[in-house]
Write a protein that holds these residues in place. Sequence first.
Motif, PDB file in Angstrom:
ATOM      1  N   VAL A  61      -8.830  53.089 -24.718  1.00  0.00           N
ATOM      2  CA  VAL A  61      -7.432  53.474 -24.559  1.00  0.00           C
ATOM      3  C   VAL A  61      -6.804  52.620 -23.464  1.00  0.00           C
ATOM      4  N   ALA A  62      -5.490  52.657 -23.359  1.00  0.00           N
ATOM      5  CA  ALA A  62      -4.780  51.865 -22.363  1.00  0.00           C
ATOM      6  C   ALA A  62      -5.138  52.340 -20.958  1.00  0.00           C
ATOM      7  N   ARG A  63      -5.256  51.395 -20.055  1.00  0.00           N
ATOM      8  CA  ARG A  63      -5.532  51.672 -18.640  1.00  0.00           C
ATOM      9  C   ARG A  63      -4.417  51.062 -17.815  1.00  0.00           C
ATOM     10  N   TYR A  64      -4.229  51.607 -16.621  1.00  0.00           N
ATOM     11  CA  TYR A  64      -3.169  51.113 -15.744  1.00  0.00           C
ATOM     12  C   TYR A  64      -3.730  50.795 -14.377  1.00  0.00           C
ATOM     13  N   GLU A  65      -3.087  49.844 -13.698  1.00  0.00           N
ATOM     14  CA  GLU A  65      -3.498  49.503 -12.341  1.00  0.00           C
ATOM     15  C   GLU A  65      -2.279  49.009 -11.575  1.00  0.00           C
ATOM     16  N   THR A  66      -2.371  49.104 -10.237  1.00  0.00           N
ATOM     17  CA  THR A  66      -1.266  48.663  -9.380  1.00  0.00           C
ATOM     18  C   THR A  66      -1.475  47.241  -8.896  1.00  0.00           C
ATOM     19  N   ARG A  67      -2.611  46.649  -9.212  1.00  0.00           N
ATOM     20  CA  ARG A  67      -2.841  45.256  -8.802  1.00  0.00           C
ATOM     21  C   ARG A  67      -2.147  44.361  -9.840  1.00  0.00           C
ATOM     22  N   VAL A  68      -0.907  43.972  -9.534  1.00  0.00           N
ATOM     23  CA  VAL A  68      -0.108  43.203 -10.485  1.00  0.00           C
ATOM     24  C   VAL A  68       0.144  41.811  -9.918  1.00  0.00           C
ATOM     25  N   GLY A  69       0.527  40.911 -10.789  1.00  0.00           N
ATOM     26  CA  GLY A  69       1.060  39.633 -10.343  1.00  0.00           C
ATOM     27  C   GLY A  69       0.035  38.559 -10.057  1.00  0.00           C
ATOM     28  N   ASP A  70      -1.265  38.889 -10.062  1.00  0.00           N
ATOM     29  CA  ASP A  70      -2.231  37.828  -9.775  1.00  0.00           C
ATOM     30  C   ASP A  70      -3.013  37.421 -11.017  1.00  0.00           C
ATOM     31  N   ASN A  71      -2.679  38.043 -12.148  1.00  0.00           N
ATOM     32  CA  ASN A  71      -3.317  37.664 -13.415  1.00  0.00           C
ATOM     33  C   ASN A  71      -4.839  37.665 -13.296  1.00  0.00           C
ATOM     34  N   HIS A  72      -5.384  38.659 -12.560  1.00  0.00           N
ATOM     35  CA  HIS A  72      -6.845  38.729 -12.482  1.00  0.00           C
ATOM     36  C   HIS A  72      -7.413  39.232 -13.820  1.00  0.00           C
ATOM     37  N   HIS A  73      -8.702  39.096 -13.957  1.00  0.00           N
ATOM     38  CA  HIS A  73      -9.354  39.427 -15.216  1.00  0.00           C
ATOM     39  C   HIS A  73     -10.164  40.711 -15.063  1.00  0.00           C
ATOM     40  N   HIS A  74     -10.786  41.124 -16.125  1.00  0.00           N
ATOM     41  CA  HIS A  74     -11.559  42.359 -16.109  1.00  0.00           C
ATOM     42  C   HIS A  74     -12.903  42.159 -16.766  1.00  0.00           C
ATOM     43  N   VAL A  75     -13.873  42.897 -16.262  1.00  0.00           N
ATOM     44  CA  VAL A  75     -15.183  42.935 -16.887  1.00  0.00           C
ATOM     45  C   VAL A  75     -15.392  44.385 -17.348  1.00  0.00           C
ATOM     46  N   VAL A  76     -15.826  44.537 -18.584  1.00  0.00           N
ATOM     47  CA  VAL A  76     -15.959  45.856 -19.189  1.00  0.00           C
ATOM     48  C   VAL A  76     -17.412  46.068 -19.592  1.00  0.00           C
ATOM     49  N   CYS A  77     -17.951  47.246 -19.251  1.00  0.00           N
ATOM     50  CA  CYS A  77     -19.321  47.571 -19.645  1.00  0.00           C
ATOM     51  C   CYS A  77     -19.322  48.052 -21.096  1.00  0.00           C
ATOM     52  N   ARG A  78     -20.124  47.411 -21.930  1.00  0.00           N
ATOM     53  CA  ARG A  78     -20.200  47.800 -23.339  1.00  0.00           C
ATOM     54  C   ARG A  78     -20.806  49.172 -23.500  1.00  0.00           C
ATOM     55  N   SER A  79     -21.581  49.608 -22.523  1.00  0.00           N
ATOM     56  CA  SER A  79     -22.315  50.861 -22.691  1.00  0.00           C
ATOM     57  C   SER A  79     -21.488  52.050 -22.216  1.00  0.00           C
ATOM     58  N   ILE A 112     -11.115  38.891 -20.960  1.00  0.00           N
ATOM     59  CA  ILE A 112     -11.910  40.084 -20.710  1.00  0.00           C
ATOM     60  C   ILE A 112     -13.375  39.705 -20.890  1.00  0.00           C
ATOM     61  N   TYR A 113     -14.156  39.941 -19.842  1.00  0.00           N
ATOM     62  CA  TYR A 113     -15.589  39.695 -19.907  1.00  0.00           C
ATOM     63  C   TYR A 113     -16.262  40.990 -20.352  1.00  0.00           C
ATOM     64  N   TRP A 114     -17.204  40.883 -21.243  1.00  0.00           N
ATOM     65  CA  TRP A 114     -17.940  42.055 -21.712  1.00  0.00           C
ATOM     66  C   TRP A 114     -19.399  41.927 -21.315  1.00  0.00           C
TER      67      TRP A 114
END
Length: 126
Positions: A61-79, A112-114
């Motif tokens: 589902v959609a997630r939200y964060e306040t860290r904006v403007g730096d175009n950082h990436h995300h790593v998501v746990c498959r498990s 997005i890194y998985w």
Amino acid sequence: MTRPRVAVLEAVHNNPHADTETILGAVRTGLPEVSRQAVYDVLHALTDAQLLRRIQPSGTVARYETRVGDNHHHVVCRSCGTIADVDCAVGEAPCLAASNPRGFRIDEAEVIYWGLCPECSTAPSP
Ligand SMILES: [Zn+2]
Ligand SMILES: [Zn+2]
């Protein structure tokens, strides 16, 4: 700024990458009377105003964060679905220089890194 706006910003700030349900629960601890629709509306308005960033890795589902403007990436746990921030790859941003942008003026690449989080990668296999 209305009170729900402040409450939503605080809730997201304290719960990075939280989904709407988590944010709703956090907002209601301070503003018990706030409606689900009001929280939805505020989330959309703050995202449009670029005070919040919305991410939605596929299958979640959609997630939200306040860290904006730096175009950082995300790593998501498959498990377990845990999401963590990852700073940009060191060196040139490789994928912003698309080999064939087909005339588009590119301003963002979503990465997005998985993989498996530390807890899941050390859990004994069943
Ligand atoms: Zn995990
Ligand atoms: Zn993030």
